[in-house]
Design an enzyme around this catalytic site. Structure first.
Site, PDB file in Angstrom:
ATOM      1  N   LYS A   1       7.383  18.809   8.433  1.00 23.49           N
ATOM      2  CA  LYS A   1       8.787  18.601   8.079  1.00 23.49           C
ATOM      3  C   LYS A   1       8.964  17.571   6.953  1.00 23.49           C
ATOM      4  O   LYS A   1       9.845  17.733   6.105  1.00 23.49           O
ATOM      5  CB  LYS A   1       9.599  18.208   9.296  1.00 23.49           C
ATOM      6  CG  LYS A   1       9.360  16.809   9.812  1.00 23.49           C
ATOM      7  CD  LYS A   1      10.282  16.472  10.963  1.00 23.49           C
ATOM      8  CE  LYS A   1       9.979  15.107  11.540  1.00 23.49           C
ATOM      9  NZ  LYS A   1      10.244  13.983  10.646  1.00 23.49           N
ATOM     10  N   THR A   2       8.130  16.523   6.944  1.00 24.64           N
ATOM     11  CA  THR A   2       8.255  15.505   5.889  1.00 24.64           C
ATOM     12  C   THR A   2       7.942  16.109   4.529  1.00 24.64           C
ATOM     13  O   THR A   2       8.617  15.819   3.536  1.00 24.64           O
ATOM     14  CB  THR A   2       7.318  14.308   6.174  1.00 24.64           C
ATOM     15  OG1 THR A   2       7.547  13.856   7.512  1.00 24.64           O
ATOM     16  CG2 THR A   2       7.567  13.174   5.215  1.00 24.64           C
TER      17      THR A   2
ATOM     18  N   ASP B   1      16.930  13.449   8.180  1.00 24.38           N
ATOM     19  CA  ASP B   1      15.716  13.629   8.984  1.00 24.38           C
ATOM     20  C   ASP B   1      16.014  13.308  10.452  1.00 24.38           C
ATOM     21  O   ASP B   1      16.926  12.533  10.758  1.00 24.38           O
ATOM     22  CB  ASP B   1      14.639  12.678   8.447  1.00 24.38           C
ATOM     23  CG  ASP B   1      13.257  12.992   9.006  1.00 24.38           C
ATOM     24  OD1 ASP B   1      13.084  14.068   9.606  1.00 24.38           O
ATOM     25  OD2 ASP B   1      12.352  12.149   8.838  1.00 24.38           O
TER      26      ASP B   1
ATOM     27  N   ARG C   1       0.906  15.606  20.696  1.00 25.93           N
ATOM     28  CA  ARG C   1       0.241  14.523  19.948  1.00 25.93           C
ATOM     29  C   ARG C   1      -1.236  14.856  19.740  1.00 25.93           C
ATOM     30  O   ARG C   1      -1.893  14.253  18.904  1.00 25.93           O
ATOM     31  CB  ARG C   1       0.307  13.186  20.709  1.00 25.93           C
ATOM     32  CG  ARG C   1       1.684  12.600  20.977  1.00 25.93           C
ATOM     33  CD  ARG C   1       2.598  12.566  19.800  1.00 25.93           C
ATOM     34  NE  ARG C   1       3.433  13.746  19.746  1.00 25.93           N
ATOM     35  CZ  ARG C   1       4.073  14.178  18.673  1.00 25.93           C
ATOM     36  NH1 ARG C   1       3.960  13.529  17.539  1.00 25.93           N
ATOM     37  NH2 ARG C   1       4.807  15.267  18.706  1.00 25.93           N
TER      38      ARG C   1
END
Length: 692
Positions: A31-32, A217, A587
């Site tokens: 997403k970043t 965001d 994670r």
């Protein structure tokens, strides 16, 4: 621009520049990269003036990372773009329009400590009891009200008790005070821009013309104030792209409202939706487990993570006997990973509550494996645990000046530095300890508390002694009164200390404060593990969001623990627990191990919990389940026989101390052994002793 590194869905999200866009970005879906590439695409491919772009994120760290990435793509033009946190944006607006809100130019920002100081003074000026009107609790209530955009007058309308009416009055006085001081608090950085825009449509129009393109965001983490601010800014052009994942909304306790992302299409009926489902982080099996768990939530947008990565190992599932066996098993698996070449920094152990770290810490210390506890202190280094141990040391040795200095004013007893200084001078003149020098004032009240505990502690267990200290000193009452998340965690840690005493008693049978203090001193020194980067990471799942590790262990997967007992009767909170589990699972990059225990000594109580429902939600084909039981280190039922009776005069033999004679009998036996050992207290029925 080179867009070849983007997948089809990422490319679609980047190229949708006009109108509202909801980008549902699954864990590890890049997403970043999408956000930063979209910012650059607007400038380089669409010719948008960088000055007209606003990109907002939640943390300074995330904003810094975004700035660095955009700078690489755009060069100096990146400096013209407003990339910041919500609060930084609010500060920018306030600095420009302070006069419209009745402030002077030299506006000061109050931090949370400043806020607390002001509230304490107001409470004192109102002659209120700070034990009832706890300043921290009131600060948090005011902050929550502000984030929900509730003014003092509106707060008063909902006040349903005298207590709430008083808080309304404190809230009003607080607002007046900081305004008169030409100050604003952190919450005002969100609230005042909203007030400014609503009262000055022309100023709102200026910002709508400036920020024609908005990118937000972590939209699932927005609270009411952040949501309203964004809606006001985007309402004219509606060129708003929000990135988020309802499945990773885990901050409800902080005021985050996951409904903001669910309602995006209602707020912006012409919204386009893009699903980012390809995961670049984890193996196929890890994602299968994540999908199996999260699909059971009803309040979500349907999406399914997938990857081109290998299927990878099955997910290990181990059901331990108890919390010590759980730590022993995880420790064994960690040693195998390290032996096979894994770096310690690539390994994380995740848990639901802070108190769960203790057994893992002790297992790692015993095996000399360096570790760090993220988002919290090492168990024995936590303030409340150090305070409790200092009370125990003071009971054992009243001449321990260091321990006395630590707790004489814990909880607050109005014994300040001057009083302590005078006491130290008196002790020095009399060549005695601080405790012996106490003969008056508030200090004498403290001494009486210690003497009272001593008198009551003659024939009670160490676990009961801990309870006695927490109650008689007021430590427990103070934290219960505070009613903050931090206070809850501290209470949990103090309750967990009772697990340590109980475990010691059951293993050894003896009620010896001296030996107990010796034992915990051996595991409480973690100084050697500081300043080492290659360490195993221990952390709560809330602290783990946004991070990734090659190898992840999730411990304590039991009903009442994870999902937490507080959530079981509330569907919304239960769904947040499931999202928390989804975050924990995602994670992991290469291996994931799920662990729980059949019985658990936690907060001083032994509970037999069912396996977490989240385990049942996973298709068995993805699990490598190990049902073999390891022999526990000790078993209470095996160690203590409640049917045996003793009376004074009975002769006994102890495994360590040899022959002795019972001089007092009850739940705790007082036994006279040889001159070498003297009189020792032992739990009745413990298998270490037997009648002669």
């Amino acid at each position: 621009m080179d867009l070849t590194k983007l997948n089809d869905k990422q490319l679609e999200a980047v190229k949708m520049t006009e109108g509202p866009v909801l980008i549902l970005a699954g864990a590890g879906s890049g997403k970043t990269r999408v956000l930063t590439t979209k910012v650059a695409y607007l400038v380089l491919e669409q010719g948008i003036n960088p000055y007209n772009i606003l990109a907002i994120t939640f943390t300074n760290k995330a904003a810094k990372e975004m700035k660095e990435r955009v700078l690489k793509m755009l060069g100096k033009d990146a400096y013209k773009i407003q990339i910041s946190t919500f609060h930084s944006l609010g500060l920018l607006i306030l600095k420009t329009h302070y006069h419209n809100l009745g402030f002077e130019k030299n506006l000061t920002i109050l931090d949370s400590d400043d806020t607390l100081t002001i509230i304490k003074k107001i409470i004192k000026d109102m002659n209120l009891d700070s034990k009832i009107y706890n300043p921290r609790v009131i600060r948090n209530k005011i902050s929550s009200a502000k984030n929900e955009i509730i003014s003092p007058s509106e707060y008063g309308k909902f006040a349903s008790s005298d207590y709430e009416q008083i808080i309304t009055e404190i809230y009003e006085k607080y607002e007046r005070k900081i305004k008169n001081n030409n100050s604003v608090d952190f919450d005002d950085l969100l609230i005042l821009p909203i007030k400014l825009f609503k009262e000055n449509p022309n100023i709102l129009h200026e910002y709508q013309e400036r920020f024609k393109y908005l990118l937000v965001d972590e939209y699932q983490d927005t609270n009411e104030a952040q949501y309203v601010l964004i809606k006001l800014l985007s309402s004219k052009y509606q060129n708003i792209s929000v990135v988020g994942d309802i499945d990773q909304s885990i901050y409800g306790f902080r005021g985050a409202n996951y409904r903001n992302i669910l309602n995006f299409e209602k707020d912006y009926p012409k919204a386009n939706i893009v699903l980012l489902e390809e995961n670049y982080r984890s193996t196929g099996n890890i994602l299968n487990v994540a999908n199996d768990i999260i699909k059971n939530n009803k309040k979500r947008k349907e999406k399914k993570l997938w990857t081109k990565n290998e299927e990878g190992l099955k997910i290990k599932y181990h059901r331990a006997y108890d919390e010590q066996d759980e730590a022993h098993y995880v420790m064994g698996e960690i040693k195998k990973l390290i032996k096979n070449g894994a770096k310690k920094s690539e390994i994380a152990v995740l848990y639901r509550t802070n108190a769960q770290s203790r057994n893992m810490e002790e297992a790692l210390l015993n095996e000399n494996v360096p570790y760090k506890v993220v988002g919290s202190f090492y168990f024995y280094n936590r303030k409340e645990i150090k305070d409790l141990i200092s009370y125990l040391k003071l009971l054992y040795n009243a001449n321990d000046d260091v321990s006395l200095m630590r707790v004489i004013n814990v909880p607050k007893r109005q014994i300040g530095p001057k009083t302590i200084q005078a006491l130290a001078l008196k002790a020095s003149e009399k060549h005695t300890s601080l405790y012996k020098a106490i003969d008056g004032g508030k200090e004498l009240e403290f001494k009486k508390i210690i003497e009272n505990i001593k008198a009551q502690s003659e024939d009670i267990s160490l676990t009961d002694l801990v309870d006695l200290i927490l109650n008689e000193t007021g430590m427990k009452k103070e934290l219960e009164r505070e009613k903050t998340l931090e206070a809850e965690v501290r209470l949990e840690n103090l309750e967990e200390f009772k697990s340590i005493t109980k475990s010691f008693e059951e293993k050894n049978g003896i009620i010896s404060l001296e030996e107990f203090l010796e034992e915990i001193s051996l595991v409480s020194d973690v100084e050697e593990h500081k300043n080492n980067n290659d360490v195993v990471t221990l952390m709560t799942i809330h602290s783990a969001k946004g991070l990734e590790f090659e190898h992840v262990f999730i411990i304590g997967l039991e009903e009442n623990l994870f999902p937490h007992a507080n959530a079981l009767d509330y569907p919304d909170e239960l769904e947040e627990e499931r999202r928390l589990c989804y975050v924990a699972v995602t994670r992991a990059k290469k291996s994931l191990t799920l662990v729980n225990a059949k019985r658990r000594l936690l907060y001083g109580n032994v509970n037999a919990n069912l396996p977490s429902r989240f385990i049942d939600e996973i298709d068995a084909k993805y699990l490598d389940s190990d049902v073999k039981e390891e022999k526990p280190k000790f078993d209470k039922e095996a160690m203590i026989d409640d049917t045996i009776t003793y009376k004074p005069g009975d002769k006994v033999i102890h495994d360590k101390y040899g022959e002795g004679i019972i001089i007092a009998a009850g739940n705790i036996l007082t036994i006279a052994f040889s001159q070498k050992y003297g009189i020792i207290k032992i739990m009745k029925g413990h298998k270490s002793i037997r009648k002669v």
